[in-house]
Design an enzyme around this catalytic site. Structure first.
Site, PDB file in Angstrom:
ATOM      1  N   GLU A  34       0.852  -1.185   0.000  1.00  0.00           N
ATOM      2  CA  GLU A  34       0.000   0.000   0.000  1.00  0.00           C
ATOM      3  C   GLU A  34       0.892   1.241   0.000  1.00  0.00           C
ATOM      4  O   GLU A  34       1.861   1.303  -0.734  1.00  0.00           O
ATOM      5  CB  GLU A  34      -0.952  -0.043   1.198  1.00  0.00           C
ATOM      6  CG  GLU A  34      -1.934  -1.217   1.117  1.00  0.00           C
ATOM      7  CD  GLU A  34      -2.844  -1.334   2.312  1.00  0.00           C
ATOM      8  OE1 GLU A  34      -2.484  -0.866   3.405  1.00  0.00           O
ATOM      9  OE2 GLU A  34      -3.931  -1.903   2.153  1.00  0.00           O
ATOM     10  N   ILE A 183      -7.942   3.212  21.339  1.00  0.00           N
ATOM     11  CA  ILE A 183      -8.600   3.707  20.129  1.00  0.00           C
ATOM     12  C   ILE A 183     -10.047   4.086  20.417  1.00  0.00           C
ATOM     13  O   ILE A 183     -10.534   5.134  19.981  1.00  0.00           O
ATOM     14  CB  ILE A 183      -8.519   2.653  19.005  1.00  0.00           C
ATOM     15  CG1 ILE A 183      -7.055   2.400  18.626  1.00  0.00           C
ATOM     16  CG2 ILE A 183      -9.303   3.113  17.773  1.00  0.00           C
ATOM     17  CD1 ILE A 183      -6.860   1.265  17.641  1.00  0.00           C
ATOM     18  N   ARG A 282      -6.391  -6.193  17.274  1.00  0.00           N
ATOM     19  CA  ARG A 282      -5.760  -6.228  15.965  1.00  0.00           C
ATOM     20  C   ARG A 282      -5.476  -7.676  15.568  1.00  0.00           C
ATOM     21  O   ARG A 282      -5.355  -8.560  16.417  1.00  0.00           O
ATOM     22  CB  ARG A 282      -4.443  -5.455  15.982  1.00  0.00           C
ATOM     23  CG  ARG A 282      -4.504  -4.051  16.547  1.00  0.00           C
ATOM     24  CD  ARG A 282      -5.051  -3.053  15.585  1.00  0.00           C
ATOM     25  NE  ARG A 282      -4.237  -2.898  14.395  1.00  0.00           N
ATOM     26  CZ  ARG A 282      -4.541  -2.064  13.398  1.00  0.00           C
ATOM     27  NH1 ARG A 282      -5.658  -1.322  13.473  1.00  0.00           N
ATOM     28  NH2 ARG A 282      -3.789  -1.961  12.325  1.00  0.00           N
ATOM     29  N   HIS A 456       8.961  28.894  34.067  1.00  0.00           N
ATOM     30  CA  HIS A 456       7.635  29.341  34.516  1.00  0.00           C
ATOM     31  C   HIS A 456       7.157  30.475  33.601  1.00  0.00           C
ATOM     32  O   HIS A 456       7.949  31.329  33.214  1.00  0.00           O
ATOM     33  CB  HIS A 456       7.724  29.856  35.955  1.00  0.00           C
ATOM     34  CG  HIS A 456       6.446  30.456  36.452  1.00  0.00           C
ATOM     35  ND1 HIS A 456       5.384  29.691  36.867  1.00  0.00           N
ATOM     36  CD2 HIS A 456       6.062  31.762  36.593  1.00  0.00           C
ATOM     37  CE1 HIS A 456       4.405  30.491  37.250  1.00  0.00           C
ATOM     38  NE2 HIS A 456       4.784  31.757  37.093  1.00  0.00           N
TER      39      HIS A 456
END
Length: 477
Positions: A34, A183, A282, A456
Site C-alpha cells: 500500500e 482507540i 488487531r 515558569h
C-alpha cells in the site's frame, strides 16, 4: 559484496529498519503493498490526531466567550475540508518517507510480498507483474489490521473499523463504540466534540483498562467523559448488533469477565444508534506471505515469536512491530526502536531490546501519558513504592489556558527516591512525558527532578511539583 537485506513492510518499523541497514552499508530492498508509512501514517496515529486537533479547535471556538472573544455565530464543522487537510498532511508525510528511502538508495518495491524459500523473495504488483530477488537477511514488518468480530463484521457503512472512521463523510448523530481501550476512548472524545452522541462499551472494569495505565488516570478520564455527556458502560459487552429502522439495534449485556456484578448490571440494555465502531484488537498480517517456506512458525493467532534481539527461530530472519503481537508493545515508536535494533543486529550487532521505559501516549481529551510502573506493579515487584500526585489546577499555565482537569503522579521508591513510573492525565500530557521517560530509563531519582530548574509559567512545572511532593517539600501541589 554488500549484505542483501530485504524488509517486508514500509511502516514505522519497516522504513526505519531500511534506513538504518542502509546506513550500515547494506543493499536494502523494501516491499510495500500500500502506501509507505503503514497503519500509523495512513490509518492511525497521524490521521486520527488531525481529526483530534480539529475537534479541540471546535471546542475552543465554542468556549471563545470565556476567553474574551466575540464571534458572529457558532462554529461549525466542515468535514470535507477536514478530510482534505488530513489527506494533504498524510500525502506530505508519504512523500517525505519516499524521499528518505530514495536518499539512502533503498529499493522500494510495490506489491504483495512473499518469501519463496530461504534467501529468496518476490512481489506481485497490482497489474500481476512478478519481481523476484535474493536476500541474506530478512526483516518482517508487515504490521496488523483491525480485528473483525464474526458476530458483527465490518461493512464500512454502519459497522466501522478504526480504518473506516478515518474516512467518514459526516459526523454520525449517534454511535456505539465497542471497546474502551486506547482507540475507542480517543474516538469517543473526538466524535463527541464534533457533536455525536457517543456510547462506549468496555468488557473490563474501567476505561483504558491497560496494565500500564494508572487507575487514577482512568478515574479522571471517566469523570471528564461524563462531563462531555459520553455515556459508557464497564463490565459490559455488546451482545448483538442488528439492522433497525433508523440505524442499528444494539443489545448491551453483562461481561463474561466481570465478577460480583450488581443485579441491575446483569440486565441487558437496548439502544438504537446510527453507526457502530468496533475497536477490540488487531490481527496480524502474516498470512500468505510464505513464512512456511523457511520453516518460520507463528503462534496460534498468527503472531511471530522473537527473542530480545528481534531474531525469529530461523537464522538471518528478524521480525519487528505489530507482527510480534500484544505480548510485546504494539506502538509505532516501539516498532521504530525495534527496527533500529533489528537492522543493527542483522548487520552483525548484538543489541537487546529493553521495554522497561516505553512511553505510552493516549490522545483522549484530556490526554493520558504513562511510562514505567504503576504503584501496584511496583509493589508486586517488591518495591517499597509511594505515589505523589499533583492536580493541574495548581499550575499557573493550566489556569492561563483554561484546562484545569487532570493530574500528574510520580511513582517512586520510598527509600532511594528512584523514579519508577510517571502517569499524567491533563493538557498536553503526551508532550510532558519526555522528562519522565528519561528519568525512568536513566534510573534517576526525584531529587534529580527537583534540582532541575523548570521554566515558569509552563505545564512542565507539574513534574517539579510532583517531585517536590515526593521529597516532602511540596509548594503548590
Amino acid at each position: 559484496m554488500a549484505t542483501q537485506v530485504t524488509i517486508l513492510g514500509a511502516g514505522p518499523g519497516g522504513y526505519v529498519a531500511a534506513v538504518r541497514a542502509a546506513q550500515l552499508g547494506a543493499d536494502v530492498t523494501v516491499v510495500e503493498k500500500e502506501q509507505v508509512g503503514g497503519t500509523c501514517l495512513n490509518w492511525g496515529c497521524i490521521p486520527s490526531k488531525i481529526m483530534k486537533v480539529t475537534a479541540e479547535l471546535l471546542e475552543k471556538f465554542h468556549q471563545a466567550d470565556a476567553f474574551g472573544i466575540r464571534t458572529k455565530g457558532p462554529a461549525t464543522l466542515d468535514m470535507e475540508k477536514l478530510m482534505s487537510r488530513k489527506q494533504k498532511v498524510v500525502s506530505a508525510q508519504i512523500k517525505g518517507i519516499e524521499g528518505l528511502l530514495a536518499h539512502h538508495r533503498i529499493r522500494l518495491v510495490r506489491g504483495n510480498a512473499r518469501v519463496e524459500g530461504h534467501g529468496k523473495a518476490s512481489a506481485i504488483s497490482e497489474n500481476g507483474q512478478v519481481k523476484s530477488w535474493e536476500w541474506d537477511r530478512l526483516i518482517i514488518a508487515t504490521g496488523s489490521r483491525p480485528f473483525s468480530v464474526p458476530a458483527f463484521p465490518f461493512d464500512g457503512r454502519q459497522i466501522l473499523s478504526s480504518n473506516h472512521i478515518l474516512g467518514i463523510e459526516s459526523v454520525p448523530e449517534s454511535i456505539v463504540i465497542v471497546g474502551g481501550g486506547v482507540i475507542g476512548c480517543e474516538f469517543a472524545c473526538i466524535l463527541s466534540a464534533m457533536g455525536a452522541k457517543v456510547t462506549v462499551v468496555e468488557a473490563l472494569d474501567r476505561m483504558l483498562p491497560l496494565p500500564s495505565v494508572d487507575a487514577g488516570c482512568s478515574k479522571v478520564l471517566e469523570r471528564e467523559m461524563k462531563k462531555r455527556k459520553i455515556k459508557f458502560y464497564v463490565n459490559r459487552v455488546v451482545a448483538s448488533i442488528e439492522p433497525a429502522a433508523g440505524g442499528l439495534a444494539v443489545i448491551i449485556g453483562p461481561s463474561p469477565f466481570a465478577s460480583h456484578l450488581k443485579e441491575k448490571d446483569r440486565v441487558p440494555v437496548a439502544t438504537t444508534v446510527e453507526k457502530a465502531l468496533v475497536c477490540i484488537g488487531r490481527s496480524p498480517n502474516t498470512k500468505n506471505i510464505g513464512l512456511s517456506t523457511i520453516g518460520l512458525e507463528t503462534d496460534a493467532k498468527g503472531w511471530i515469536p522473537v527473542n530480545d534481539r528481534m531474531q525469529t527461530g530461523v537464522p538471518g530472519v528478524y521480525a519487528i512491530g505489530d507482527v510480534l503481537g500484544p505480548e510485546r508493545v504494539m506502538l509505532a515508536h516501539v516498532a521504530s526502536t525495534e527496527a533500529m535494533l533489528a537492522a543493527e543486529n542483522a548487520m552483525g550487532g548484538d543489541r537487546a531490546m529493553d521495554y522497561t521505559a516505553v512511553p505510552g501516549a493516549i490522545f483522549t481529551m484530556p490526554e493520558v501519558a504513562c511510562v514505567g510502573l504503576t504503584e501496584a506493579q511496583a509493589r508486586e515487584k517488591g518495591c517499597n513504592a509511594r505515589t505523589d500526585t499533583v492536580l493541574f489546577r495548581s499550575i499557573g499555565k493550566a489556569q492561563v489556558i483554561g484546562e484545569l482537569a487532570g493530574q500528574a503522579s510520580i511513582v517512586s521508591d520510598a527509600g532511594s527516591g528512584r523514579l519508577l513510573g510517571v502517569h499524567i492525565i491533563g493538557p498536553h500530557a503526551t508532550d510532558l512525558l519526555g522528562e519522565g521517560t528519561l528519568a525512568v530509563a536513566s534510573g534517576l531519582g526525584v531529587t534529580d527532578i527537583t534540582d532541575t530548574i523548570h521554566a515558569h509559567p509552563t505545564l512542565a512545572e507539574i513534574m517539579l511539583e510532583a517531585a517536590l511532593k515526593a521529597t516532602g517539600k511540596a509548594l503548590h501541589g
